[in-house]
Design a protein around this motif. Sequence first.
Motif, PDB file in Angstrom:
ATOM      1  N   THR A 199      32.762  43.839  40.314  1.00  9.98           N
ATOM      2  CA  THR A 199      31.608  44.259  39.966  1.00  9.98           C
ATOM      3  C   THR A 199      31.246  43.089  39.085  1.00  9.98           C
ATOM      4  OG1 THR A 199      32.052  45.996  38.171  1.00  9.98           O
ATOM      5  CG2 THR A 199      31.188  46.501  40.551  1.00  9.98           C
ATOM      6  N   ASN A 200      31.941  42.735  38.059  1.00 12.62           N
ATOM      7  CA  ASN A 200      31.795  41.756  36.829  1.00 12.62           C
ATOM      8  C   ASN A 200      31.680  40.304  37.452  1.00 12.62           C
ATOM      9  OD1 ASN A 200      31.332  40.990  34.311  1.00 12.62           O
ATOM     10  ND2 ASN A 200      33.760  40.073  34.552  1.00 12.62           N
ATOM     11  N   GLN A 203      28.337  39.859  39.678  1.00 14.44           N
ATOM     12  CA  GLN A 203      27.605  39.842  38.705  1.00 14.44           C
ATOM     13  C   GLN A 203      27.583  38.459  38.111  1.00 14.44           C
ATOM     14  OE1 GLN A 203      27.833  43.312  36.383  1.00 14.44           O
ATOM     15  NE2 GLN A 203      26.241  44.372  37.220  1.00 14.44           N
ATOM     16  N   GLN A 204      28.410  37.845  37.585  1.00 14.92           N
ATOM     17  CA  GLN A 204      28.531  36.401  37.120  1.00 14.92           C
ATOM     18  C   GLN A 204      27.946  35.244  38.193  1.00 14.92           C
ATOM     19  OE1 GLN A 204      32.098  35.455  35.132  1.00 14.92           O
ATOM     20  NE2 GLN A 204      32.394  37.406  33.980  1.00 14.92           N
ATOM     21  N   LYS A 208      22.532  40.217  38.045  1.00 11.37           N
ATOM     22  CA  LYS A 208      22.985  41.416  37.959  1.00 11.37           C
ATOM     23  C   LYS A 208      22.726  42.504  39.111  1.00 11.37           C
ATOM     24  CE  LYS A 208      22.027  45.125  34.319  1.00 11.37           C
ATOM     25  NZ  LYS A 208      21.010  45.652  33.262  1.00 11.37           N
ATOM     26  N   THR A 209      21.980  42.592  39.656  1.00  8.31           N
ATOM     27  CA  THR A 209      21.925  43.304  40.837  1.00  8.31           C
ATOM     28  C   THR A 209      21.500  42.610  42.151  1.00  8.31           C
ATOM     29  OG1 THR A 209      19.561  43.888  40.309  1.00  8.31           O
ATOM     30  CG2 THR A 209      21.206  45.332  39.553  1.00  8.31           C
ATOM     31  N   ASP A 228      26.264  49.773  40.961  1.00  9.78           N
ATOM     32  CA  ASP A 228      25.695  48.801  39.804  1.00  9.78           C
ATOM     33  C   ASP A 228      25.314  47.422  40.434  1.00  9.78           C
ATOM     34  OD1 ASP A 228      26.369  50.625  37.809  1.00  9.78           O
ATOM     35  OD2 ASP A 228      28.465  49.822  37.505  1.00  9.78           O
ATOM     36  N   LEU A 229      25.697  47.077  41.454  1.00  4.08           N
ATOM     37  CA  LEU A 229      25.353  45.885  42.182  1.00  4.08           C
ATOM     38  C   LEU A 229      24.184  45.950  42.828  1.00  4.08           C
ATOM     39  CD1 LEU A 229      28.779  44.713  43.320  1.00  4.08           C
ATOM     40  CD2 LEU A 229      27.789  43.669  41.299  1.00  4.08           C
ATOM     41  N   GLN A 231      20.295  46.090  44.492  1.00  2.00           N
ATOM     42  CA  GLN A 231      18.887  45.710  44.199  1.00  2.00           C
ATOM     43  C   GLN A 231      17.993  47.186  44.321  1.00  2.00           C
ATOM     44  OE1 GLN A 231      17.438  43.127  47.042  1.00  2.00           O
ATOM     45  NE2 GLN A 231      18.779  41.344  46.761  1.00  2.00           N
TER      46      GLN A 231
END
Length: 326
Positions: A199-200, A203-204, A208-209, A228-229, A231
Amino acid sequence: MQGIQINKIDDNFYRSLEINLPKPDLADNEILVQVHYGGLNYADLMMCNGSYPHPKGYPLQAGIEFSGIIVKCGSEVQKLSVGDRVAGFSENAGAFSEFLSVPQDSVTKLIEEVSLEDGAAYYVQTTTAFHLLNTIGKVQANDIVLIHAIGGGVGLNLTQLAKHAGATVVGTVGTSGKEKRPLECGADLVLDRTKHDFTNEIQQKFGKTPVRLLIDSTGAEILNDSFDLMQNLGHVVSYGEASGKPYDNLWSQLVLRSLTFSRLHIGHINHQSEEWTHAQITIQELIKNGELKLFIEHIFLLNDFDLAYHALDSRKVSGKILLKLK
């Protein structure tokens, strides 16, 4: 005739090669297929350990995916003929036997450019991938698609079909070394979950989503972390729960971003529908034109069926495992 049979004694299951199985009867709407290849799927493993028991009960003639040649047609069969090369799915199992009778609607005729090996390799995995992305997920160009278990058979098909649609493909694997093939198939980013916080890292790289469409066969913690990813108004499509069922907070995860959640079983799509016909025509054309690569990991002879089952159970294979019956 010869065939693989799954037997159950008390709570124990075992497989055996039987040499005197009865040749199947033929109903008016059925075809009799001389099976050339059987395609091995995880459902076959699960039928052998009781986690996915077949409704017919045991003993059970094994196998659900096959390709072969029609040797006899029932009196009501209209669109198929003796000599046709077909691939198909048998709801009543029995595909790992020399002969198999199935309803005419259970098979698709293969075009000349698609071999019998390819027919048994694509029918379940590629068709599943096509419907996950298109019939259910409605993939669009410029979507970011997250695929868990991207290094497996369905995952490799999902990767190629999503790239063909113009999407950006991000995936994860749970076994080191399985990153290679999806990257060769055009995936934009593949992460080993044993080494990376997926997930991290996603996102990087993408924000974020970023994910509009998630295709998941893992369930449990991996699915839960993936929310968490997503939209707003994104779509989560599940086709398996290898790590466990979704957590009890599924509803709250969906409501948080107005997500859609779907669960696909390929057997629930009407084989006479426009969606099914379109998928079969499109897939075979992609194979014919070299735009879809099928990875056949190994072809085992029927006598070596135990080696085939163990190879799939190792979870180290990325491509399709076939049994050769003819």
